[in-house]
Design a protein around this motif. Structure first.
Motif, PDB file in Angstrom:
ATOM      1  N   VAL A 154       0.940  -1.188  -0.180  1.00 18.90           N
ATOM      2  CA  VAL A 154      -0.115  -0.078  -0.010  1.00 18.90           C
ATOM      3  C   VAL A 154       0.980   1.229  -0.003  1.00 18.90           C
ATOM      4  CG1 VAL A 154      -1.697   1.325   1.446  1.00 18.90           C
ATOM      5  CG2 VAL A 154      -2.094  -1.090   1.327  1.00 18.90           C
ATOM      6  N   LEU A 155       0.606   2.217  -0.927  1.00 18.32           N
ATOM      7  CA  LEU A 155       1.557   3.363  -0.954  1.00 18.32           C
ATOM      8  C   LEU A 155       0.514   4.394   0.062  1.00 18.32           C
ATOM      9  CD1 LEU A 155       2.025   3.978  -4.733  1.00 18.32           C
ATOM     10  CD2 LEU A 155       3.517   2.810  -2.812  1.00 18.32           C
ATOM     11  N   VAL A 156       1.494   5.116   0.902  1.00 21.83           N
ATOM     12  CA  VAL A 156       0.849   6.247   1.659  1.00 21.83           C
ATOM     13  C   VAL A 156       1.476   7.491   1.167  1.00 21.83           C
ATOM     14  CG1 VAL A 156       0.872   6.970   3.930  1.00 21.83           C
ATOM     15  CG2 VAL A 156       0.553   4.528   3.848  1.00 21.83           C
ATOM     16  N   GLN A 157       0.756   8.441   0.552  1.00 24.03           N
ATOM     17  CA  GLN A 157       1.430   9.480   0.053  1.00 24.03           C
ATOM     18  C   GLN A 157       0.913  10.768   0.585  1.00 24.03           C
ATOM     19  OE1 GLN A 157       0.128   8.050  -3.929  1.00 24.03           O
ATOM     20  NE2 GLN A 157       2.391   8.544  -4.526  1.00 24.03           N
ATOM     21  N   GLU A 158       1.621  11.662   0.920  1.00 26.80           N
ATOM     22  CA  GLU A 158       1.323  13.001   1.491  1.00 26.80           C
ATOM     23  C   GLU A 158       0.932  14.087   0.335  1.00 26.80           C
ATOM     24  OE1 GLU A 158       2.948  16.296   4.837  1.00 26.80           O
ATOM     25  OE2 GLU A 158       4.463  15.337   3.729  1.00 26.80           O
ATOM     26  N   ALA A 159      -0.620  13.845   0.202  1.00 31.41           N
ATOM     27  CA  ALA A 159      -1.198  14.748  -0.962  1.00 31.41           C
ATOM     28  C   ALA A 159      -2.482  14.368  -0.862  1.00 31.41           C
ATOM     29  CB  ALA A 159      -0.587  14.054  -2.315  1.00 31.41           C
ATOM     30  N   GLU A 160      -3.205  14.989  -1.725  1.00 29.99           N
ATOM     31  CA  GLU A 160      -4.891  15.089  -1.727  1.00 29.99           C
ATOM     32  C   GLU A 160      -4.982  14.370  -3.215  1.00 29.99           C
ATOM     33  OE1 GLU A 160      -6.697  18.377  -0.515  1.00 29.99           O
ATOM     34  OE2 GLU A 160      -5.793  18.753   1.430  1.00 29.99           O
ATOM     35  N   ILE A 161      -6.170  14.385  -3.416  1.00 33.90           N
ATOM     36  CA  ILE A 161      -6.564  13.694  -4.722  1.00 33.90           C
ATOM     37  C   ILE A 161      -5.929  14.321  -6.167  1.00 33.90           C
ATOM     38  CG2 ILE A 161      -8.662  13.040  -6.372  1.00 33.90           C
ATOM     39  CD1 ILE A 161      -8.617  11.574  -3.740  1.00 33.90           C
ATOM     40  N   PRO A 162      -5.275  13.705  -6.518  1.00 30.12           N
ATOM     41  CA  PRO A 162      -4.489  14.348  -7.758  1.00 30.12           C
ATOM     42  C   PRO A 162      -5.289  14.167  -9.163  1.00 30.12           C
ATOM     43  CG  PRO A 162      -3.812  12.003  -7.617  1.00 30.12           C
ATOM     44  CD  PRO A 162      -4.994  12.270  -6.677  1.00 30.12           C
ATOM     45  N   THR A 163      -4.861  15.108 -10.088  1.00 30.92           N
ATOM     46  CA  THR A 163      -5.530  15.242 -11.322  1.00 30.92           C
ATOM     47  C   THR A 163      -4.642  14.872 -12.323  1.00 30.92           C
ATOM     48  OG1 THR A 163      -5.120  17.592 -11.537  1.00 30.92           O
ATOM     49  CG2 THR A 163      -7.385  16.788 -10.776  1.00 30.92           C
ATOM     50  N   GLU A 164      -5.197  14.521 -13.415  1.00 28.20           N
ATOM     51  CA  GLU A 164      -4.306  14.097 -14.709  1.00 28.20           C
ATOM     52  C   GLU A 164      -3.423  15.324 -15.214  1.00 28.20           C
ATOM     53  OE1 GLU A 164      -4.658  12.758 -19.357  1.00 28.20           O
ATOM     54  OE2 GLU A 164      -6.223  11.772 -17.693  1.00 28.20           O
ATOM     55  N   ASP A 165      -2.207  15.303 -15.418  1.00 32.74           N
ATOM     56  CA  ASP A 165      -1.407  16.368 -15.821  1.00 32.74           C
ATOM     57  C   ASP A 165      -0.646  16.172 -17.298  1.00 32.74           C
ATOM     58  OD1 ASP A 165       0.855  18.217 -16.296  1.00 32.74           O
ATOM     59  OD2 ASP A 165       0.877  18.386 -14.138  1.00 32.74           O
ATOM     60  N   PRO A 166      -1.379  16.476 -18.180  1.00 34.06           N
ATOM     61  CA  PRO A 166      -0.812  16.198 -19.749  1.00 34.06           C
ATOM     62  C   PRO A 166       0.496  16.635 -20.033  1.00 34.06           C
ATOM     63  CG  PRO A 166      -2.593  17.883 -19.751  1.00 34.06           C
ATOM     64  CD  PRO A 166      -2.549  17.581 -18.096  1.00 34.06           C
ATOM     65  N   PHE A 167       0.975  17.725 -19.401  1.00 31.63           N
ATOM     66  CA  PHE A 167       2.325  18.067 -19.685  1.00 31.63           C
ATOM     67  C   PHE A 167       3.306  17.184 -18.914  1.00 31.63           C
ATOM     68  CE2 PHE A 167      -0.051  22.078 -20.141  1.00 31.63           C
ATOM     69  CZ  PHE A 167       0.225  22.435 -21.489  1.00 31.63           C
ATOM     70  N   LEU A 168       2.774  16.878 -17.645  1.00 37.00           N
ATOM     71  CA  LEU A 168       4.007  15.878 -16.789  1.00 37.00           C
ATOM     72  C   LEU A 168       3.856  14.511 -17.374  1.00 37.00           C
ATOM     73  CD1 LEU A 168       5.877  15.422 -14.356  1.00 37.00           C
ATOM     74  CD2 LEU A 168       3.743  15.085 -12.999  1.00 37.00           C
ATOM     75  N   SER A 169       2.659  14.247 -18.187  1.00 41.92           N
ATOM     76  CA  SER A 169       2.603  12.820 -18.909  1.00 41.92           C
ATOM     77  C   SER A 169       3.646  12.869 -20.042  1.00 41.92           C
ATOM     78  CB  SER A 169       1.246  12.665 -19.337  1.00 41.92           C
ATOM     79  OG  SER A 169       0.181  12.628 -18.224  1.00 41.92           O
ATOM     80  N   LEU A 170       3.522  14.045 -20.618  1.00 42.16           N
ATOM     81  CA  LEU A 170       4.432  14.030 -21.951  1.00 42.16           C
ATOM     82  C   LEU A 170       5.873  13.729 -21.493  1.00 42.16           C
ATOM     83  CD1 LEU A 170       2.921  16.876 -24.524  1.00 42.16           C
ATOM     84  CD2 LEU A 170       3.638  14.282 -24.890  1.00 42.16           C
TER      85      LEU A 170
END
Length: 198
Positions: A154-170
């Motif tokens: 299980v991953l525990v991440q210090e974050a809130e619900i993320p959104t798709e990032d098309p630039f980061l994806s590229l």
């Protein structure tokens, strides 16, 4: 597979998304603080859950499925998981590792269904909810004849619900050399999906 306990992603073993996140981090991409919890197998064993769950489902699967009994057994199995305990030293290490941080998202590696938790204590409850969710009726029917799902980190991440990032994806697709979809929160990488991966 993750080693027992809660450890930073950089030190965790594991393939799939965990390996991609580690590669992204090594390449300099900003990653949300991420820890890996590998306690599921120990938790189930020490609480005698495999045997208890086996007894709950006795008589459910015969020539035909006893649907009423299946629903009851699934609810009882989830309750058994939620009401069981981690070893005190494991729970303390978990809380200590996340102390002073938050909010968190918890999810199985390679899965997008995240459980938010505002504090370390709530994250501990969310961990058990994730393990209990393996006993939803649909999940049980999907993996039958096995009642238990294979233990997974299980991953525990210090974050809130993320959104798709098309630039980061590229950028990630180019850096990793395989097509991926990146999800970010406040500019930090949280999740990687790879449509053509395993």
């Amino acid at each position: 597979m993750a080693e027992p306990g809660i450890i930073p992603l950089e030190r965790a073993l594991g393939e799939g998304e965990m390996a991609l996140l580690r590669r992204a981090l090594a390449l300099g991409f900003p990653l949300a603080p991420t820890w890996v919890v590998g306690l599921e197998e120990e938790f189930f064993r020490l609480n005698n859950l495999p045997e208890r769950i086996e007894r709950l489902f006795h008589g459910v699967f015969g020539v035909r499925i006893d649907e009423e009994r299946l629903v009851w057994a699934a609810e009882e199995a989830k309750k058994a998981v939620r009401e069981s305990y981690l070893l005190p030293e494991r729970a303390e290490a978990f809380l200590e590792g996340l102390k002073g941080r938050g909010p968190f998202l918890l999810r199985r590696a390679g899965k997008g269904d995240a459980h938010p938790a505002p504090s370390p204590k709530e994250a501990l409850f969310a961990l058990k909810r994730i393990w209990a969710s393996a006993f939803e009726v649909e999940a049980i029917l999907e993996r039958y004849p096995s009642l238990l799902s294979p233990p997974a980190p299980v991953l525990v991440q210090e974050a809130e619900i993320p959104t798709e990032d098309p630039f980061l994806s590229l950028d990630l697709t180019q850096a990793l050399g395989e097509e991926v979809v990146a999800y970010a929160w406040r500019g930090l990488l949280v999740r990687i999906e790879w449509p053509h991966g395993g």
